[in-house]
Structures are given as C-alpha cells and as structure tokens.
Design an enzyme around this catalytic site. Structure first.
Site, PDB file in Angstrom:
ATOM      1  N   ASP A 290       0.879  -1.010   0.341  1.00  0.00           N
ATOM      2  CA  ASP A 290      -0.124  -0.207   0.062  1.00  0.00           C
ATOM      3  C   ASP A 290       1.200   1.413  -0.108  1.00  0.00           C
ATOM      4  O   ASP A 290       1.807   1.533   0.264  1.00  0.00           O
ATOM      5  CB  ASP A 290      -0.397   0.183   0.941  1.00  0.00           C
ATOM      6  CG  ASP A 290      -1.445   1.305   1.177  1.00  0.00           C
ATOM      7  OD1 ASP A 290      -2.673   1.024   0.612  1.00  0.00           O
ATOM      8  OD2 ASP A 290      -2.038   2.369   2.234  1.00  0.00           O
ATOM      9  N   GLU A 332       0.575  -0.607  -5.277  1.00  0.00           N
ATOM     10  CA  GLU A 332       0.024   0.100  -5.164  1.00  0.00           C
ATOM     11  C   GLU A 332       0.513   1.588  -5.526  1.00  0.00           C
ATOM     12  O   GLU A 332       0.278   2.319  -4.194  1.00  0.00           O
ATOM     13  CB  GLU A 332      -1.035   0.537  -4.470  1.00  0.00           C
ATOM     14  CG  GLU A 332      -2.261   0.539  -3.955  1.00  0.00           C
ATOM     15  CD  GLU A 332      -2.909   2.299  -3.925  1.00  0.00           C
ATOM     16  OE1 GLU A 332      -3.120   2.545  -3.911  1.00  0.00           O
ATOM     17  OE2 GLU A 332      -1.318   2.066  -2.926  1.00  0.00           O
TER      18      GLU A 332
HETATM   19  C1  OTU Z   1      -4.300   3.714  -0.589  1.00  0.00           C
HETATM   20  O1  OTU Z   1      -4.533   4.733  -1.722  1.00  0.00           O
HETATM   21  C2  OTU Z   1      -5.370   3.166  -0.598  1.00  0.00           C
HETATM   22  O2  OTU Z   1      -5.990   2.390  -1.606  1.00  0.00           O
HETATM   23  C3  OTU Z   1      -6.481   3.940   0.503  1.00  0.00           C
HETATM   24  O3  OTU Z   1      -7.276   3.458   0.221  1.00  0.00           O
HETATM   25  C4  OTU Z   1      -6.070   4.684   1.953  1.00  0.00           C
HETATM   26  O4  OTU Z   1      -6.789   5.457   2.228  1.00  0.00           O
HETATM   27  C5  OTU Z   1      -4.560   4.789   1.551  1.00  0.00           C
HETATM   28  O5  OTU Z   1      -3.915   3.949   1.024  1.00  0.00           O
HETATM   29  C6  OTU Z   1      -4.081   5.127   2.963  1.00  0.00           C
HETATM   30  O6  OTU Z   1      -3.242   3.855   3.552  1.00  0.00           O
HETATM   31  O7  OTU Z   1      -4.306   8.084  -1.903  1.00  0.00           O
HETATM   32  O8  OTU Z   1      -6.572   7.725  -2.287  1.00  0.00           O
HETATM   33  O9  OTU Z   1      -0.313   6.284  -4.654  1.00  0.00           O
HETATM   34  O10 OTU Z   1      -2.737   7.281  -3.809  1.00  0.00           O
HETATM   35  O11 OTU Z   1      -1.783   4.513  -1.363  1.00  0.00           O
HETATM   36  C7  OTU Z   1      -6.065   6.541  -2.337  1.00  0.00           C
HETATM   37  C8  OTU Z   1      -1.134   5.901  -3.910  1.00  0.00           C
HETATM   38  C9  OTU Z   1      -4.894   7.586  -2.663  1.00  0.00           C
HETATM   39  C10 OTU Z   1      -1.986   6.302  -3.272  1.00  0.00           C
HETATM   40  C11 OTU Z   1      -2.765   5.968  -2.320  1.00  0.00           C
HETATM   41  C12 OTU Z   1      -3.579   5.823  -1.344  1.00  0.00           C
END
Ligand code: OTU
Length: 640
Positions: A290, A332
């Site tokens: 993540d 991700e």
């Molecule tokens: C991720 O997303 C997860 O998919 C989210 O659900 C979480 O809220 C977040 O991490 C924190 O754990 O900004 O709008 O480039 O875009 O990590 C979602 C990566 C997010 C980010 C991404 C993030």
C-alpha cells in the site's frame, strides 16, 4: 559502495552465515541447505540496497544480523504446504501471466459478514472463475474510523468482528485448495496511532518515537511541507498532525490516525520484515504494498517515488525470495505513469495496478475518443517478462486522472482542462453526462479533485434505472461489459470489484453513518445484497444480462492464452471512437475491437488481406471482414 563490496561485505556475509549456522544447528531437520543457497543467491539484492540506506547508521551489521535471524526463523516455521507451493511457483514463474488468472476484490464484512461468510462464498468465486482474491484490510484497527482498515493496530490480529488469525490461516488454505490465491494488503507506510509501537511512542519511549517521524515544533515540518502533496485536503490540510501525548507533531500523510513509519531507522525495516513474513506464513500469496511511493522522505523533494523507496522494495523482495519464495508483491502506486512503471520488476513488485489504463478507459468513455488511451498504450504498456499488470475498472478508492500531460499534449489535449472536464463529467455536472459520481477531495490550492462511484453508477445504470429508459439502461450495461471486457483482454490479470458484475449502484447511506460520512469513497463500497443476487441470477432483470455477459467473458478469456501476455500491438481503426489492438502469443493471435460510442461505428483495418475472415468469439459471428466493418454501440469484438 566499493568498500562495501570488498572488505565489509565479506565480514558481514561471514557473520550472516555464522548466525544461520547457529540457528539451524539448534533446529535440526529444517532445510538449511536450501535456505543457505537462497540466501547466497539473493544476498546482493538484499545487502546492497540496505547498505545504501543504512550503512551510515550506528550498528549497521547488528541490524543485518537481526534481519538474518528473522529470515531464518520465518523459513523454519514455514509449513510444508507453503513450501510445496513455493516450489510450484518457482518452477512455473509465468503463472501470473496465464489467461486463467482472474482477480476479485471485496471487503470481508460488506461482502459476506465475516471470514466464515467468505469461506461460504467460495462457490460464488468459483462460478466467476476467480483465481485471485483480494480481501480488503481485515486487521485490528481503531474505532470508529480506520480509513477502511488502512490504519493497522496489529498485523497479527484480525479485527475481532471479522474472525481470528486462525480462521484467516484456514481460509487461505481452503482458497488454495480451490485454486484461489489470497491477496492481502501490506500497509507498510504507516501504522495506526493505536499500534503497540505508537502506544509506546506516546508513553514517551524514545526507541519507539524513532519508529515514526516526530517533531517538537513546526520548523522541520514547515520546511518539508513546501514540496509535499496533500492526499486528503478536505479532511486535513498539510501532512502533519499534533498529538498529545506524546506532545509532538507526527508525520501523517493520510489521516491523523495513520502515522508514517520512519524507514530511516533500520529497526523499522527489520520490524516490518518480521510482520511481512508473519503474513506470508499464514498463506498469503500476494501482498499489495500500500502507498509504496511514500515510504522515504528527503528534505527538498516531494517525498514520493524516491530512489530509497525503491531500495526498500528491492530489499523486501529479497527477504521474500529467501524466506517465502512463493510470495509476490503487488504495487499500489497511483501516480504519474513514468513512476508507476518503475515499481514493476521481478526484483521489486511482480504485479502492479494499472491506474493509467483504468483512468483512460473512463476518459475514452466520456469523450467517445480513444486517442489518449491509444497514445498511452502505445508506449506505456510494455513491462518486463516475469511481471504482470493488474487491470481494473475501479477499486475501493477514488478515480484520479493520473495520465501524463505530455501524452495528452501529443494528441492535442490540455491535461489540466481535461481533468476538470472529467471531474465534471463523472460527477454528473457536465450537461448530457450519463454518470452519477461524487466529487472527492477538492483542493482549492491547485483545483485538484478525484471522483467516486461504483462502476454501474459511473457508467449510467443509476440514471437509466431512475428514468426507467430501456435504451439508456442497455447502453449502461454495455459500457460496463466493454470496460471489463477490455481489462480481460488487454493483457495481465483482470481485477473485478465484486458486485460490479451485478451492476451494484452507489450506496448513499454512508452519509448518515458517523463512521463513514466524512469519506465519499464509501459511496462505492456497498453491502452485497444476496437476496438481490438471487433475483438477478433468476434472470429477467437488466442486471441479469450483465451478470451473464461478465461470466461469458471470463470463461472465454481463460481459453485465450494471448490475453495474459504483456505484449500488445495497436491497430489503426480509422475511427476516433474505435480502439483496435492485436494480442499474440506462440499459439494464438486475436484482434480486439472496442467501440467507445453509443453510435454504430464503421472502422477499417487496412493491413488485412481480402481473404482473411474472422470469427468474433463473443457473439459467435463468422466470416467477418475487418477491412471495412460496422460495430454496434459499445460493442466489443474478440476476433480470431
Ligand atoms: C491507499 O491509497 C489505499 O488504497 C487507500 O484506501 C488508503 O486510504 C491509503 O492508501 C492510505 O493507506 O491516496 O486516495 O499513490 O494514491 O496510496 C488513495 C498511492 C490514496 C496513493 C494511495 C492511496
């Protein structure tokens, strides 16, 4: 580096082997030879990045020895089923690009109540042909809010409302027996403010305060802040929050209760490897890393996608290769495509979300023009052997328009204006839009914004059902089938957000739920209504057609080996709304045609000889001449 290569490296390697010998000699019987040979094979991949990151730290070699202990003990406790599966994966490294792969993602509670419920739904997963199941974060987390579980209070405890760690382990095994890989998140950029480490930091324990980024005053935060992006600007401006205790500013990129881990501290790296391998030994096949871009911070930079963040992933990957060789990583990184691609490699993340294609599928749907999608596919789709895209239509998150402005400029589009248009279109504000999305995280400083919504609501089904218009509904259903059909044929692992196959609509009830109302993403995370599923399966509803179509496409995809492959050849269709490409492997060649318009479109593929006739595997239509051919609104062709 040179010095490391010669003198200190030899010394550290010797210490590593002494440590391994001592541990394995105590635990007779466990396969030391295999472990040692893997350690030797991946020692460089492990030690070089760690040397770059940490050699200036006090007791660098002590941390390495601690890490080797973690790796040894994890391997020793890895059970025989997983070891067997490791060998299978190693013997067949191309399994991730097999067209048999089909992914699904869901929340345990929203989809089936709890882990026992998920196990009961295995027949449903099999009906859909799933081979990959991503269960959204299911670990112990703060109440009432935990960012949908992305604030983890313990990587070793399941949220008690969902089940226990024993149940999770059993579920992993049952899924494995049914040919389904378990995918879980490894939320390694931050823990929750209630994690044991955070609790110790709050109580004033300096050792654990160094697990996080903590500051007594604003001087350093203000310096960093000048270059940082804001992820949830509607929730909180800036990237830090004040916490009392410990009476400090804490780096919190996401929510106040998500504390960024300080990977400058080698103890954090080692501690996180321990947690990661715990998950591996439960039977997880893929860990979704993540928020990978954020794990390293450096003054004067945007603190995203830094080289050191890549070093961390390479070192984590080496740990997996040594102690849990079957474990793969999914990146991700929802960032600029130039950065997305850098995470994808056999020695970093073997699979990755394809956020660019995801966003551009919607972009083409809104504009009825495929030029930007085509431009991007042309030079951005190719990834190394041994890796695979995960292609998706939408996730549990918002949709951000992360395409490249240079790509846009190449096809005559102004990126900034286009993002504004797309946000207006998908939030339903643009005149004539079929979409019913919801705006997400407007940032008044740079006008940045994203949108939320289920696939069906974004694609027009919600409006269609409201106005009760058959043609409108049919268009919407065909849009959904087209989008998913492309994720199944473009190359890589398709990922279905479970519920989309049934046309699940936006769920506005989050607005009155105190746990959810501050986050619009809940609009597209509806509860699965199994009574409605029964109704849909009986047939006769518009969603019934969609369900059957999605199943048909999945069944077909599995038979078309070329659909797993990473290579693609774009074709010129001579029609602005029609995308054409060829997928090929040693046994097959298939042409894919997709009409992104609600009008019939006539396309031409000139490079064909007059006597080549095609069969569309989806409709069954035969003797097709694609030198000049008309497709129905939103039609998808898989031509053999
Ligand atoms: C991720 O997303 C997860 O998919 C989210 O659900 C979480 O809220 C977040 O991490 C924190 O754990 O900004 O709008 O480039 O875009 O990590 C979602 C990566 C997010 C980010 C991404 C993030």
């Amino acid at each position: 580096m040179e010095f490391f290569k010669w003198k200190s490296k030899i010394r550290i390697l010797r210490q590593c082997h002494e440590t391994i010998d001592a541990i394995f000699d105590e635990q007779k019987g466990s396969d030391k030879k295999l472990f040692c040979s893997r350690f030797d094979t991946f020692a460089d991949q492990l030690l070089h990045p760690l040397h770059d990151l940490y050699s200036d730290q006090f007791d660098f070699s002590g941390h390495i020895i601690e890490l080797v202990k973690v790796l040894s003990h994890s391997w020793i406790s890895r059970n025989s089923t997983l070891r067997k599966s490791d060998l299978n994966r190693l013997e067949n490294p191309d399994w991730i690009t097999s067209s048999d792969m089909m992914g699904g993602v869901c929340y345990v509670d929203l989809f089936a109540g709890d882990l026992a419920g998920i196990e009961e739904k295995i027949p449903y997963f099999k009906e859909l042909g799933l081979t990959y199941l991503h269960l959204m974060p299911l670990f112990k987390a703060p109440e009432p809010e935990s960012d949908g579980g992305y604030a983890v209070s313990s990587y070793r405890e399941v949220n008690p409302s969902l089940g226990t760690i024993k149940q999770l382990e059993k579920l992993a095994l049952t899924l494995r027996k049914n040919g389904i890989s378990l995918v879980l998140d490894f939320i390694n950029n931050h823990t929750s403010n209630e994690h044991e480490w955070a609790e110790k930091a709050k109580s004033g324990d300096v050792e654990f305060q160094e697990y996080y980024y903590m500051f007594d005053d604003r001087s350093i935060p203000d310096m960093f802040e000048k270059n940082l992006r804001e992820i949830f600007p509607e929730v909180r401006r800036g990237n830090y929050s004040w916490h009392e205790p410990p009476g400090k500013w804490v780096w919190t990129t996401f929510h106040n209760y998500q504390w960024d881990l300080n990977y400058r501290n080698p103890a954090v790296f080692v501690a996180m490897v321990r947690e990661m391998l715990f998950l591996a030994n439960i039977g997880v096949d893929f860990l979704r890393l993540d928020a990978v871009p954020f794990t390293w911070k450096k003054a004067g930079t945007v603190c995203e996608n830094l080289d050191e963040a890549h070093d961390i992933i390479r070192a984590l990957n080496a740990c997996a290769r040594i102690a849990a060789p079957g474990l793969l990583f999914k990146s991700e990184a929802i960032v600029h495509p130039d950065d997305v691609i850098k995470y994808i490699s056999p020695d970093k993340c073997q699979v990755s979300y394809n956020p660019t294609v995801m966003a551009l599928l919607w972009e083409a749907m809104a504009t009825r023009e495929v030029k930007l999608l085509r431009e991007s596919l042309q030079h951005r789709f190719r990834i190394p052997d041994g890796t695979s895209w995960v292609n998706y239509v939408r996730s549990h998150d918002d949709i951000g328009w992360t395409f490249s402005d240079d790509d846009a400029a190449n096809v005559g589009i102004n990126g900034f204006d286009h993002r504004h248009f797309l946000n207006q279109f998908y939030s339903g504000d643009f005149p004539g839009s079929f979409s019913k999305g919801v705006k997400f995280q407007y940032n008044p400083t740079n006008q940045d914004m994203r949108v939320c919504g289920t696939t069906a609501s974004l694609a027009g089904l919600e409006r269609g059902l409201e106005v009760d218009d058959e043609a409108y509904i049919t268009d919407a259903i065909n849009r959904i089938a087209l989008l998913y059909g492309l994720t199944m044929s473009i190359g890589g692992i398709p990922l279905l957000y479970l519920g989309d196959e049934l046309g699940c609509l936006n769920d506005y009830s989050f607005k009155v739920n105190p746990k959810k109302k501050s986050d619009n993403r809940w609009v597209h995370r509806p509860i699965m209504d199994w009574n409605q599923v029964e109704q849909i399966k009986k047939g006769g509803l518009p969603q019934s057609k969609l369900f059957e179509k999605i199943k048909q496409l999945i069944t077909l995809r599995k038979k078309i080996s070329a659909f797993g492959s990473n290579s693609i050849r774009l074709l010129n269709t001579h029609h602005p709304s029609v995308l054409g490409f060829e997928k090929m492997d040693t046994s097959q060649k298939i042409i894919v045609i997709a009409n992104f318009s609600e009008e019939e479109s006539t396309f031409r593929i000139q490079e064909q000889s007059a006597n080549t006739k095609y069969t569309d595997l989806i409709s069954g239509n035969k003797h097709l001449d694609i030198r000049y051919m008309t497709v129905e609104p939103y039609q998808l062709l898989w031509l053999e």
